[in-house]
Each structure stands twice: as C-alpha cells, then as structure tokens.
Design a protein around this motif. Structure first.
Motif, PDB file in Angstrom:
ATOM      1  N   THR A 227      64.079 -34.674  38.173  1.00  0.00           N
ATOM      2  CA  THR A 227      64.731 -34.872  39.761  1.00  0.00           C
ATOM      3  C   THR A 227      65.491 -33.784  39.950  1.00  0.00           C
ATOM      4  OG1 THR A 227      64.076 -37.092  39.543  1.00  0.00           O
ATOM      5  CG2 THR A 227      65.653 -36.169  41.495  1.00  0.00           C
ATOM      6  N   SER A 231      64.966 -30.786  42.461  1.00  0.00           N
ATOM      7  CA  SER A 231      65.583 -30.724  43.712  1.00  0.00           C
ATOM      8  C   SER A 231      66.598 -29.474  43.728  1.00  0.00           C
ATOM      9  CB  SER A 231      66.565 -32.070  43.551  1.00  0.00           C
ATOM     10  OG  SER A 231      65.647 -33.188  43.489  1.00  0.00           O
ATOM     11  N   ASN A 232      67.095 -28.968  42.845  1.00  0.00           N
ATOM     12  CA  ASN A 232      67.990 -27.924  42.988  1.00  0.00           C
ATOM     13  C   ASN A 232      67.642 -26.560  42.677  1.00  0.00           C
ATOM     14  OD1 ASN A 232      70.486 -29.396  43.713  1.00  0.00           O
ATOM     15  ND2 ASN A 232      69.625 -30.651  41.724  1.00  0.00           N
TER      16      ASN A 232
END
Length: 1637
Positions: A227, A231-232
């Motif tokens: 995740t 996400s980043n």
C-alpha cells in the motif's frame, strides 16, 4: 603435547607462507588459477586459509575484490566445520567493508555481499542476525544491507520464511523515511525477492522442515508495504526506480490476489501497470509482472473485470503487433504466455477478440492473431478443447488472403492443429485440402523465395500427418487418392504415399471389403491403370522428392487388389526386391538404366500376368494421356515413352499397335528433342515383339519423308540442315539403330544390312545433299547421329551368337566416316562430343569382321592420338566457358574423350594380342612423352596406363611369355613420376604398378604392393620437387627388386633419352631412376657395361644441363663400384686425344673418394702391362716407333683427369711411389712420338677422322705427371718446377734429360723420392729403348746429389751403372752418366777419395769424347767438382793428361767449354803444391797469354771465369814484383780494366823479363787469327801496348814488318772494331805515312 603444538605451528606457518606467496602475484597473474590453487590448499587446511585471507583483506586494500573472490570459493567447500569465532570474524569484516562509505568501492561491497551470501549456506542465522542488527528504525540501513538481504531470500527462500513478518514490519517502519532513489530501489529489490521467496514456499511448503505458515497470514505482511509503495512511489520519475517498482509489484500483486478483499485494490493498480507499456521503459518486466498476476487469476479462477479483460487483450495484442520498437524474444514469449493464461479465464471472449482481429486487413495483425490462435490450440487446455471449431472457423476466414506471411501463419496453425491427439469435430479435412491447395499455388510461383518456404511447409505438414490420431482415418481415406495422379502434387507424393499406404493397411486389417475402393462413389478416384502408370513414373526417379520412389512402390503394393487381382502374388515378391535395390544404392551410385530396365520388366511382367489385351490397350492410352502432365524434357516423360513402348510390345492387338506406331510417327514434333527420343523409345521397345511391324512402319514413314517437297532453294537448304526434314531423318536413323539393339537376336543378322544399315546410310546421304549435290557434313547433330548408329549396330551385332562369323560389309565405309569426323574436329577447343563418340564407335567397329591390318590399325590409332593429345589443358578449356554449367560440360567431354581412347586401345590390343603390336602402340604414345606441354604428357601417360592394363589382361594373361620390354618401358615411363602435374604422377604410378604385375607374376610381390600404395599418396601430395624426388627414388628401389639385369641396356637407353624431356623435374627423375637401378642391380650387369658406358658417353653431347650431366657421371661411378675393370676398359677405348666428355667421365670417377684409389691402381697396371708388352717386342716398324701406344696414353690422360678431380690428396700421396715411375716412364716413352692412329675399321674412316690424331702425347704425359705432383700436396714444388720450366724441358726430346734432373732435384728437396721409386727406375738404364735409358740415367745422375744412395747402400751399384752408361752409344746417356759421377761430390763427398781413381779415369776419359761436346763439358764440370774434394797427391799420374786436355779447350768455340776449362785450370792451380808445381808452371807459361786475352772474351761468363783463373795461375810465372799490381787489378770486385792490366804487365816485362815479353808478343800476334772478334781486337790492341813499352831498337825479336803485314790483314777484317784498332796501331807505328807505303 608441546611437540604436537610445535608441529601445528609449523603447518600453520607453511600454509600462511604458501597462500601469501600466491597472493603476491594476484595482480599480474591469472586470478582463477590462483583461486583454484588456494582452494586446493583449503581442502585440508580450511581454517588456516580463511585466517590468512581475512588478514590480507584487512591489509591489502588494492586487491580486496580478488581476495573476496578467492574467499568465496574457499567457503563453498565449508560444510559447517569452521569455528564460530572465525565465522563471526568473517561476518563482521564483510559487514563493515560492505557498509563503508568512504574507502570501499561498489566492487568491494558487491564482493563482500556475495561472500556473506555464500557463508549463509552453513551459517544462515549468523548472517541474518548481522543484517537485522543494521535494520534499526528510524535509522535507515546502508544500500548493500538491503541488497544482501534480498540475495539471501533468493538463495535460501525457505530459510527466510520465519523472518518474513519481522523483516517486513521493520522495513515498513522505515519506508516513510526513505527519500533517496537508490535506497528505494534497494527496498523494492528486497520486496520483489522476498515475495518470490514466499511464493516458492507456498508452492513447495511440504519440503520445508518447519510447520506451514498460513497463506493469508503471509500475504497480510505484504499489504502495508504494498500500500505504501503504490500510494507514494508510483508517481516517481526515475526510470531505474520505476523499473524496480514494476518488478516488485508483480510478485506482491500475485500474492495479495489470493485474498478476495484485496482484489479490487490490485485490479485498480492493474491499469497503472498496463499504462507502462506506453512509457519508455523495459516492457518485459511489465509483461512479466502481468504474467504472474494472470497465472494466479487463471489458476484460482479469479475472474477479471470486463473492462480490465478487454484492456489486457488489447494491450497484449498491440504489443505483439506493434512495429514501433523491436520485440525481444523473451518479451514475446511472456506476451504469448499471458494470452494463453487469458484463455483459461475466458476462452470465448478471447476467441471472439482474436476473430475480430483477423477481420482487419493488416498483415501484422492477422499474423499475430493466427500465431496466438496457434498457441492456444497448441496449449490444448481443457477450457479451449471444445472451442476448436470456433478457432478453425476464425482461421478459415483468412484462406482467401494471398499475403505470403499470412499464408505461412495459416499453415503453421494447420500444422499445430493436425499434430493434436484428436482431429475430431474440427473440420480437419478442410485444413488438409487447404494444404494441397497452397502447395499447388506455390508450385507455379517457385521463383519467389516465400513460395519455396510455403511449399516446404506444406510438405512438412503432410510429412507429420499421423494416421493413428483419433479420427484421422475417416478424414483422409480415400480422399487422399485424388492427389496421387495430378502432376502438380508430385512434391507431396512421399508423405502422401506414406499416409495412403498406412490407411490402406488399416483398411485391409478391417477386411477385404473395407479395403476395396468404390470407383463409383462420391469421391472421384483415379483408374487402376492411371494409378499404376503414375506410381511407376514416380518410381522411375526413386530419389527425387526426398525419395518418393520407395513410397510409391510401397503404396503400389498396398493397393495391389485395387489395381488388378492377378498381380497380387507377383507384386508381393517383386516389389520388395525393387525396394531392396533402391535402398542398397544412392542417387549417385544408382544405375539409372538398370533401374529403368527393372521397372519396365516389372511392367511387362505385370501386364503379362493380367493377360488382358483391352486392359493393356487401356494402359497404353493412360500412359499416353499422362504425358501432357509432365514437363518436356524430364526423366518422368522419358520413362513414360519407354513404358508406352513396353505396353505396346506386350499388347497382342496388332491393329492397335500399328495404329499407335503410325500415330506417334506422324504426330511427333520432330523439332522437339524429347519427342524425338520418345518416338525412338516407343518404336525400339515395340520391336522386341513386333520387329517386322516396326520396320515396315519405319520404311513407310521414311518413304513419305523423301516424297515431301519444299519449294525454293533457300527453303530446301534450311530444311535439310536446320529444319524439320533433317530432324526427321536423324530421328529415323536413330530409330533404326535402336530397333537393332532391341530386335530379337536370332532375327537381327538377316535384317541388319539390308533393312537397317542400308536405310541409315540412305537417310544420312540424303541429309548431306542439297538439290541432289553432296556437300560436306558440318552438322554436329548429324555426325552424332551416325556415330550413335554405328555404336548401336556394332553392339547389337556383337551380342548375337554368330557375330564372329558375320562379315559386316559396311565396316570400312563406316570407319571412313568416323575418321573423317575426328580429323575435322578443331584442336583448340572441345565443344562437342563428336570426337570421343567417334573414337568409341571406332572401337566398336574394330571388333567386327573383317579385321584390319597392323599398319591400318597404327594409322587409325595415331590419328586418334593427334585428335586428342594436342587439345588445350582442361582448365584453359573451362576458363573459356561463360558459365559453370558450360565448364562442367567441357570437363565431362574431356573425361569421356580420354576414357574412349582407353577403350579403343584396349579393343585394338584384344583384337591383335601380340607383343609386337603392343610395342607399336607404345612407340606411338612415347613420342608424346617428350612434349613440352605438360597436358599432352599427362594424356599420353593416361593412355599408357590403359595400354598396359589392357596388355596385362590380354596378351600377358594368355601367353605368360617373358616380358622383354620391362626395362625400356620403365626407363621411358618412370621419369614422369616427377611430372609437374599430380595427375601425370598418378598415371605413372599406375603404369609402374601394372608393369610390376606383369614382371612380377612369376614372383611374389609381397609387401611391395603396400609400399607402393603409400608411395602413390606421397607422389600425389608432394609439396615440392624434393619430396617428389624422394618418393620417386623409393619407388625405384621397389622396382629394382624385380628388375631384369639382361634388360639394363634398354633401360639405360630409355632413361637417358627421358633426360631430354622438356620437363626439368622429369629429366631429374630419369637420372635418379638410373642411379637407383644401377646401384641396386649393377652386380648382374657385367656383360652390359661396355654398352651402358657407350650409351652414356654418346648422350653427353646432347645433355648439357649441369645437374643432368651429373647423373650421367654418377651413373658411370655407380657402375664402376660394381665392375671397375670393365668400366675403365670401356673408357680407355675412346679416341685420343681425349675429348671433354671422356675427360668428364674420368673426372667423375676421380671425384668419388671410394673409387679414386682403385681407379688409379687399375690405370697404373694398364700402363705397366702395356710397357712390358712393348719392351718384349723386338721388331718395330718405323711408323710404330714414331706413334705413341694408344692404351697407355689413354690411361695416362685418364690419370690426369682422375687426379685433377680428386678432392683429397690422400690417394695420390699413397700411390705416388707407383704413379711417379709409371708417369715418368710414359713421359720418356712418348718423348718425340706422335698421336696414335684412331681406332677405326677402314681407311676411309681414317681419312675422315684424321683430326682426332692431333696432339702431343708427351705433353699429355707431362700434364699427368704435373697433376699428380700437384695433388700430392706440395704446391711449392710445383711452383718451383714451373718457374724452372721443368715441364717444358721434359716435353722437348732435346732437353728431356735436363727436365728430369730438375724434376728429381725438386722431388729430392721435398723428400718425395722413395726407395720404391728408385728400385722402379733402376731397370730403365738397361732398357733397349734409348728414351728409357736417357730418363733413367738422368734420374740417377741427379739422384747422386742426395745422400740417400749412400744411406740406402746403393751408391756402389749406381756408380757401376753410371760407369756402364758412360760408354753408352747415346751421347745424352753418356753426358748424364758423367754428370752423375760428378754429383757424388754433393751426395757422398766422403766417398770421393775412395772412388778417386774410378772417377778420374772415367771423367778424364770422357774428355776424349769425339762425338759430343756436351759430354766433354759435363766431364769438365764433374772434374771441377771432384777435384775440389781431392788433393794434389790424389790425382796421381792423371795430372798431366788432365792439364793438357783442359788447355786444349781454352780457345774452343763453345762458350761453355771455354768457361769450364778456365774453371778447371784454376782448380788445378789451387791443387798444385809441390809434385806438379814445375810442370804446372810450364803449362801456365804456355797458357798465360791466352788467359790474358780471354779477359776480354766475348762471353761475360767466360771472361769472369778467366779472370779468376788468371789470378790463380799468375804466381806460377814467378813475377813476384808484378804480383801486387796483378792483385790490385784482379783481386777485388772492381770492374776490370784489361788495357791498364796489360800496360802494367808490359811495362814490367819490358824492364824485368824480356823472355816473357817475347812470349807475350808472339802469342799475341798468333791471336790475330782468332775466330772471335773480341780476341782479335784485343790482340791487336795488346800488340800496340807491347810496342809502346818496348824499345824496338834493342829488341831483336820484334819484327815490325811482320807486325805491319799482320795488321794490314786485320784492316780488312769483317769487324769494323778490329779494322779501327788495326788502322790506329799502323798509324802509331808509321806516323805520317800513307797506308800504301
């Protein structure tokens, strides 16, 4: 214990030193080699080696990478036995250096990381502990900690599972602090590799040693990090980081997809993954990640969202079709794998998608779609098996596409489809039919490369058809039979026949009814005759189409009951034998004619078994019908014609046969060669059973040809030579001869002349006419036609039983035609087969009766040689060709021409199997051996091989007579074993092998055969001439074992003639062979020596080249080693003077160190023998005495040549005691002689050869003697003798004795006179020949100067000899004897007194020699020498006689006598003491005036001797007061002034001794009458001096009147000098008076 420790320390130190010494060289030597050596040490001393390496890692910063590499290799041997402390040291050091930020390079860090991974194999926990110690949030780890962590999971996946949770949690806590791109890459690498490790564990958990961890629990550990990354980090721009993320997403997504609640999140990021195809990244990793996801989806039946499925399909399809950037092989493989995984999820949707893509008219799209469908079919998934019909339907939609690439893709699909285990329910026949359609289409476009590929692919598909596949039989039988007969499917016949055979056999297993074909069914099948015809035609070229002949015959056997019931049993036997024949041969070895004959016989037998005229007639019609299907020309069509002829021959319906023959004769296009040959085949084969019918048809058709008229001259000429009529006539001619070949043998002889040959010649002559006028035949085809007629008719006649009794009346006429054809062929080119075929035809005709004479055969064979041998070399002929095909044609013609010539040679020898005819043939060939053109020699040698082979098989094998030509043939052929052409050398080898077989038949060749085989290879592959010569010499040695010595003369003659070859190497080889044969076989050639030497001598004038002449010389030397006496006798028989060739031969013998001494000894004996014979002859003619003896003179000249050629002086030195006497005797003998008469048999020849008798025999003898002394090794002696002109003196009979003396003097000086020489010469002095006595006496005279005679105790005997010779009738002998006696003073001075009386008696007696002043002079010289050794008392009563004799020569005209007389008188003056003083004083008073006058002797030498003597004698005059003046004038070396001396003497005598003055005056006046001008002038001058110092008034004895009268006489002297002196003196006496007063 201390001892043990000590030993351990020693061991440790040794390991340390060895490892360190190896590491010292690690920078400049092979690192791998050093690593292997250290690893070898570590096998027994692991810990010690590790310690050393750890130490060096800390010390040697420069080579850390290499040391880590070595340490890694060492640790791979560890099994867990290292001390934990040492392990920790390794881990600590590697960890520290891996984390260094300043000094350590990336290479060092990588090496340290790899070392830790290797160490983890046995110490995993220690390494993992070290790595986890550096994962302490919030501090970020070094990059290589993460790299090592990832590598650990790749290497030891199962060991990492217990650490998954703690490791991922620790990493997750650090992710928010990671900002650096490289560190993020490292984290992604760990995630990728740990994800793979977990997947591997889940797939193989049962192999793990610890309990299974829950699948979902493991997946949960990845969700937080997944995740965070998605996400980043997905928005990053760094390409390397993005690649790392993509590589990590695939494994993580495939793990998380197992959990249903994560699937939506995973599918959301699927779009991002697909978008990466559009980015500038390595798309392979995108595909790989996608593949991992789809594998899980398909395996666990996880459905993809609709939108996602289409997106994936489009993305994958676009990637495969895209041409924007090249697609790597690994990416393409993954893309296809992805599509196959999609088929597991939704096959219908995928097929529909691909079908829609096939409808797009784009090559790349269609090809990609077809390939994907092929992959789906090939995967044979359970989900896609029911969908095969949909797939096939989709593919069929592309059948109309003509694009080659698309067509190939379709065929590849079909190939994959038909290879499945089942073809049911998939419209397989449509696919098979499409393959045949594609093959047929591509057949017409084979010029296009793609079409070739398509055709090959079609064949491969059919080849791979498996009839055992479920449903295949129902698909193929019997439909495949439709494709057997049509010619366009010929290329598919092999797999087609195989499939049909397998299907037929299956049907036969099902039952006879199932196997029978339904010719009336829905499938249109070929007729039985059509199948038989087609399959036989195919079998006629059995190796075409990758061997479809066998397949055709096998199919024929399988279909036998569908062809005809009658052939079954016969075919079961015959067809296997045909198959065996094919399998036992290859395409190159198959006899095609024999194979065709076997097939035609099979057809004839089959038709005979069927025995149905209608069936046979239908067979001929079927054969005729299929002809249109084959190209013309072709082997298949040619066979069809023959099969048709065979079927007509079998057919019993004569009406049908006649109509068929007529149809073919009239319908054939005679302008087409294949059709012409076809009609010939049909009629020829039909004649086997229908000869009359065939000949009648030919006769009728030939008559119609002759009746056809063509208007116009030009049209007629064109028609005759180039048009239809000419071709028609040629065809009829060939048909007639073919009919003769095939006609029944019992019917041929009765028809061959009247019905066959006659018609052939009729058509030939008609073809050579224009408007009824015969023209020269320049038509090559017409010539070839007649040649073929001749060969075929000749062969046909010879095959009949009565051929030897049959007289062929057309033989001579046909031979004439053949020879004319050969003669008109050009000699600068080889473009037509006329030449070789005509030669073959001549060979065939030669076998027929009547036979030719030998002369006719010789002329015939010679013409054939002239036609073939002068042709240019093959390579040149080929160079003139425009194409490679033309070059092959020329080569074929060339080979066949020479083969034809060989056959002709063999035939002619078979017809006349005699040695004489063989020799005639070889003589014809041999004239070509000496050609300067290597290719002509090569052809002649090839023909020679053929001739010898024929002789071996005919003449020799039948007669077994002695082969008398072996020597001459070997001599003629063997030299060409070194020819420049390798082929020529091979032919020579074959010739010699054949000759050995002929010669060696009564013997056993044994190992010679094997040795000869090796020599053949050496001759062929010899890299240079030297290697050739060595191999040829070896062959000569083999041949010598079988060489007949009685043929040596013929061999030498042939070999020497071969040395005149235009080839230098062959000429050299001839010399080598001659040497070898003479060396090996010379012992048995004694009676041949004179002839051999004569042959060699006679050829020396023509063989001038240095190396070749050397062979001649060496041959004589070799022969001399075997038979020296015979060789020398032969050479001595040559004419004198010796010519340069004979000299050269003698020099060759002298140059052989092994022969030189023997040769000289024989020559010495020759001279000695001749001398003894000559001395034994008591009566000689005047001519004989003046002519030198021939043999000793020849031997003398030979000695000169032999000695001159010797390299060493040893032989001459050893033989000098024999050589010197012999040669000196020869010098003596020939002195004054002329050259002997030439050795000829008639006076006319003598007159013609007079020039050969010119020369000086003595000079030759002197030259020989000079050469011997020169070679004896003392050049100084020779120079001295030459300076003294000794040789000139020796040569002149007048000075010979002086030359002998000088010669002996020189020899004595250099110590070359031996007792043996003396003993040899002693008998000469008693020889009846004056020359010998002169030479012998001169020799002894000079020998007396040497002490040798006294030392050897020969002095007394020599003195006796000299005493005898002093009375010899020859004055020179007497002179030499006297000289010898005088020379005792030099040689034995101590013996002079002993023999004083002996010597004085002889020497004084010699002074009375009235015949020779030379003897007198020599005697005085000898006395002068002897007297010097004696005293006054030794002379005795001889003193008076000696003194008086000496005074008698004071006024002798001979200067020498005067001089020596003065010398001798001076010696007596010295000797005289008491006894003879008064007597000698009286003699001086009588002589002193003469002495005074001779001080002015015309001879300076005499004057000098007189001066000395006068000085010695003056004291005896008693004028002591005058002695001082005399000493002054004569005692010194000052120039003598006679007038001053005379003035002093006259002045003194006038005062002191008037008596002596009177004596002086009277003697002076008496000297006016002297014969010498100088004495007369001196006397007149002395008279004037006397008058000047004498008182004329007081002296009564001075009669002036008498003086004046004497002076007036002198005034008339012939000498102006004397006149002048006399005139002046008269003027002094009578001053002022006229001369008259």
């Amino acid at each position: 214990m201390n001892n043990l420790v000590s030993e351990q320390e020693v061991t440790e130190r040794g390991v340390y030193n060895e490892v360190v010494s190896l590491l010292v060289h690690i920078a400049d030597q092979d690192k791998d080699r050093i690593a292997l050596r250290i690893a070898s040490i570590a096998k027994t001393k692991l810990a010690s080696v590790v310690r050393v390496l750890l130490e060096k890692l800390q010390q040697d910063k420069q080579n850390r990478v290499a040391i880590y590499y070595i340490l890694e290799g060492v640790l791979q041997q560890d099994t867990g036995g290292l001390e934990i402390r040492l392990v920790k040291n390794i881990v600590s050091l590697a960890s520290d250096q891996m984390r260094e930020t300043q000094e350590a390079t990336n290479e060092v860090k990588v090496a340290a990381s790899n070392t830790l991974v290797t160490l983890a194999s046995c110490y995993f926990d220690h390494v993992m502990y070290e790595l986890r110690c550096h994962l302490k949030p919030p501090k970020l780890p070094e990059e290589f900690i993460l790299v090592t962590l990832g590598n650990l999971s790749s290497a030891y996946a199962r060991k990492c599972i217990p650490f998954v949770r703690v490791t991922l949690n620790t990493m997750f806590s650090m992710l928010e602090f990671v900002k650096d791109g490289r560190l993020r890459q490292a984290f992604c690498g760990v995630l990728e590799q740990w994800s793979r490790a977990v997947r591997l564990f889940l797939a193989n958990w049962e192999k793990c040693s610890f309990p299974k961890v829950g699948q979902l629990r493991l997946c949960n550990h990845f969700l937080p990090v997944y995740t965070h990354v998605t996400s980043n980090w997905l928005t990053c721009e760094e390409p390397e980081l993005k690649q790392a993320i993509i590589k990590a997403l695939g494994p993580m997504m495939s793990l998380l997809l197992h959990k249903e609640e994560y699937q939506d999140q995973i599918f959301e990021h699927l779009s991002w993954l697909l978008e990466q195809y559009n980015e500038n990244t390595d798309v392979f990793h995108v595909t790989k990640s996608l593949s991992q996801l789809l594998e899980v989806s398909g395996e666990y039946k996880i459905p993809l969202p609709d939108g996602k499925f289409q997106a994936i399909c489009s993305a994958l399809h676009n990637q495969i079709c895209s041409q924007a950037r090249p697609l790597s092989m690994e990416n393409h493989t993954e893309l296809v794998h992805c599509v196959v995984q999609l088929a597991r999820s939704s096959p219908d949707d995928l097929i529909a998608f691909l079908h829609s893509q096939l409808e797009i008219e784009n090559e790349a799209v269609r090809v990609a779609s077809l390939n994907l469908l092929r992959a789906i079919v090939g995967a044979d998934l359970p989900e896609t098996r029911p969908k095969k019909c949909l797939i096939v339907k989709a593919v069929k939609s592309t059948f109309s596409d003509q694009n080659a690439t698309v067509r190939k893709a379709v065929l590849h699909f079909i190939q994959r489809l038909l290879s499945l285990q089942s073809v049911e329910n998939c419209a397989a026949w449509d696919m098979v039919a499409h393959v045949f359609t594609e093959f047929s289409v591509s057949t017409s476009k084979l010029a296009i490369p793609e079409e070739n590929t398509i055709q090959t692919l079609c064949t491969d598909i059919l080849q791979c058809l498996d009839t055992s596949v479920t449903g295949m039989t129902q698909v193929l039988w019997p439909r495949l039979l439709e494709y057997v007969v049509p010619a366009q499917y010929t290329g598919t016949l092999k797999p087609l026949c195989r499939c049909l055979r397998e299907l037929a056999e299956k049907k036969q297993q099902e039952g006879e009814e199932a196997a029978c074909l339904d010719y009336g069914g829905p499938v249109k099948l070929p007729t039985p005759q059509g199948l038989l015809a087609r399959l036989l035609v195919v079998a006629s070229s059995p190796y075409a189409g990758e061997g479809h002949g066998c397949a055709a015959l096998q199919l024929l056997q399988a279909l036998h009951q569908n062809i005809h019931a009658a052939v079954g049993e016969m075919w079961v036997v015959k067809i296997p034998s045909l198959l065996q024949y094919i399998e036992g041969n290859t395409e190159n070895s198959l006899d095609h004619v024999q194979w065709e004959h076997m097939l035609l016989q099979f057809l004839r037998t089959s038709l005979g078994m069927i025995d149905d005229s209608a069936w046979s007639s239908q067979m001929s019609l079927e054969l005729n019908q299929q002809m249109a299907s084959y190209a013309s020309p072709s082997l298949e069509k040619c066979f069809l014609y023959k099969a048709l002829g065979t079927s007509l021959a079998v057919c019993q319906d004569r009406v049908h046969v006649k109509s068929q023959l007529h149809q073919f004769l009239t319908a054939t296009d005679y302008m087409e060669a294949p059709e012409r040959q076809g009609v010939i085949s049909i009629l020829a084969l039909s004649a086997e059973s229908h000869l009359d019918l065939t000949l009648n048809a030919l006769q009728e058709f030939g008559a119609t040809v002759s009746k056809v008229t063509i208007p116009g001259f030009i049209s007629r000429q064109k028609d005759y030579h180039h048009g239809r009529r000419g071709q028609t006539r040629s065809t009829l001619m060939l048909t007639y001869s073919s009919v003769a070949v095939h006609a029944p043998k019992d019917q041929l002889l009765s028809r061959v002349e009247a019905d066959i040959t006659k018609n052939i010649l009729l058509h030939y002559r008609a073809s050579c006419q224009v408007l009824g006028i015969t023209v020269a035949n320049k038509d090559m085809n017409l010539k070839l036609t007649l040649i073929q007629n001749v060969m075929e008719i000749s062969c046909a006649i010879l095959e009949t039983r009565d051929s030897q009794e049959f007289e062929f009346s057309y033989k001579l006429e046909l031979l004439g035609y053949m020879l004319d054809f050969i003669k008109t062929e050009p000699l600068d080119s080889l473009t037509s087969p006329v030449r070789y075929k005509a030669v073959l035809a001549i060979g065939h005709l030669s076998k027929l009766k009547p036979s030719l004479t030998m002369e006719e055969n010789r002329e015939l064979l010679g013409q054939c040689f002239k036609s073939l041998f002068p042709l240019p070399p093959l390579e040149k002929l080929k160079e003139e060709c425009e194409t490679a095909k033309d070059a092959l044609h020329i080569q074929s013609l060339y080979v066949r021409s020479l083969e034809a010539l060989g056959k002709l040679v063999e035939t002619l020898l078979e017809e006349e199997p005699t040695a004489d005819w063989f020799q005639e043939m070889f003589d014809l060939l041999r004239t070509w051996f000496s050609s300067g053109k290597e290719w002509e020699r090569e052809r002649a040698l090839q023909a020679s091989t053929q001739l010898l082979t024929a002789y071996l098989g005919t003449v020799h094998s039948t007669t077994q007579e002695t082969f008398h030509q072996f020597g001459s043939l070997i001599g003629a052929i063997a030299p060409y074993s070194c020819d420049s052409l390798a082929t020529s050398r091979q032919w020579v080898f074959d010739c010699i092998s054949c000759l050995l077989c002929i010669q060696g038949q009564p013997m056993n060749l044994g190992s010679a055969e094997e040795e000869l085989r090796c020599l053949r290879e050496e001759l062929t592959a010899a890299p240079d001439p030297e290697a050739l010569f060595q191999a040829s010499s070896k062959m000569a040695r083999v041949v010598s074992e079988y060489f007949p010595p009685e043929q040596a003369t013929a061999f030498i003659e042939a070999t020497v003639e071969s040395m005149l070859s235009a080839s230098p190497t062959c000429a050299t080889a001839a010399g080598l062979w001659m040497k070898v044969i003479l060396k090996e076989c010379g012992d048995a050639m004694l009676d041949k020596v004179p002839a051999i030497v004569d042959i060699i001598y006679s050829h020396m004038a023509t063989i001038q080249e240095g190396s070749l002449r050397q062979f001649l010389l060496e041959a004589v030397s070799i022969l001399a080693h075997h038979h020296l006496e015979a060789v020398i006798s032969s050479l001595l028989s040559n004419h004198l003077p010796m010519d340069s060739y004979t000299s050269e031969l003698w020099r060759s013998l002298g140059g052989d160190p092994l022969l030189a001494t023997q040769v000289l000894q024989v020559l010495i004996e020759k001279i000695k023998t001749s001398t003894s014979q000559e001395e034994s002859i008591t009566s000689e003619t005047e001519t004989d005495r003046h002519l030198a003896a021939a043999e000793p003179l020849s031997a003398t000249c030979a000695i000169f040549e032999v000695v001159s050629a010797q390299q060493s002086s040893k032989a001459v030195q050893e033989l000098l005691p024999e050589l010197f006497p012999v040669l000196l005797q020869q010098v003596s003998r020939t002195s004054g002689q002329k050259m002997p008469l030439p050795r000829i048999s008639s006076w006319s020849l003598f007159q013609k050869d007079q020039q050969h008798t010119e020369g000086n025999p003595c000079r030759f003898s002197v030259q020989a003697l000079e050469s011997v002394l020169s070679k004896a090794g003392n050049e100084r002696l020779v120079r001295v003798l030459r300076t003294q002109k000794t040789w000139i003196l020796l040569e002149n009979p007048q000075t010979h004795h002086e030359g002998v003396c000088l010669l002996v003097s020189g020899l004595l000086r250099f110590g070359l006179i031996t007792l043996e020489i003396i003993q040899s010469l002693l008998p000469w002095v008693n020889s009846p020949m004056e020359n010998f006595r002169v030479t012998g006496t001169a020799f002894l005279a000079q020998l007396m100067t040497d002490p040798m005679l006294r030392e050897k105790k020969l002095l007394k005997s020599v003195l006796r000899i000299l005493e005898e010779r002093s009375q010899d009738r020859n004055s020179i002998v007497r002179q030499m004897a006297v000289r010898g006696l005088g020379n005792i003073v030099d040689g034995a001075p101590v013996k002079v007194k002993k023999y004083k009386k002996f010597l004085l008696d002889i020497l004084i007696g010699a002074l009375h020699d009235v015949f020779s002043s030379e003897v007198i002079g020599e005697s005085m010289k000898a006395l002068a020498k002897v007297l010097k050794e004696l005293k006054e008392k030794d002379i005795g009563s001889s003193f008076k006689d000696l003194t008086e004799q000496i005074r008698a020569y004071f006024d002798d005209e001979n200067d020498g006598l005067r001089s020596v007389a003065f010398v001798l008188f001076g010696i007596l003056a010295q000797l005289t003491k008491k006894k003879w003083k008064a007597y000698f004083a009286e003699q001086v008073r009588k002589s002193w005036v003469i002495l005074l006058l001779h001080l002015q002797d015309p001879s300076p030498e005499v004057s000098m001797e007189c001066r000395a003597t006068f000085h010695l004698c003056f004291p005896f005059l008693g004028l002591k007061r005058l002695q001082h003046a005399i000493n002054k004038h004569l005692g010194g070396r000052a120039e003598l002034k006679p007038e001053e001396l005379q003035v002093d003497i006259c002045r003194h005598l006038a005062k002191e001794n008037a008596e002596l003055l009177k004596n002086l005056y009277s003697t002076t006046i008496a000297s006016f009458s002297s014969s010498w001008e100088g004495i007369r002038a001196g006397a007149a001058n002395l008279a004037g001096i006397i008058l000047e110092h004498t008182d004329t008034q007081r002296v009564k004895w001075l009669d002036l009147e008498h003086l004046l009268m004497s002076l007036r006489v002198l005034e008339k002297d012939p000498s102006p000098t004397v006149q002048l002196v006399a005139t002046e003196l008269i003027s002094d006496i009578c001053p002022g008076r006229a001369l008259g007063e």
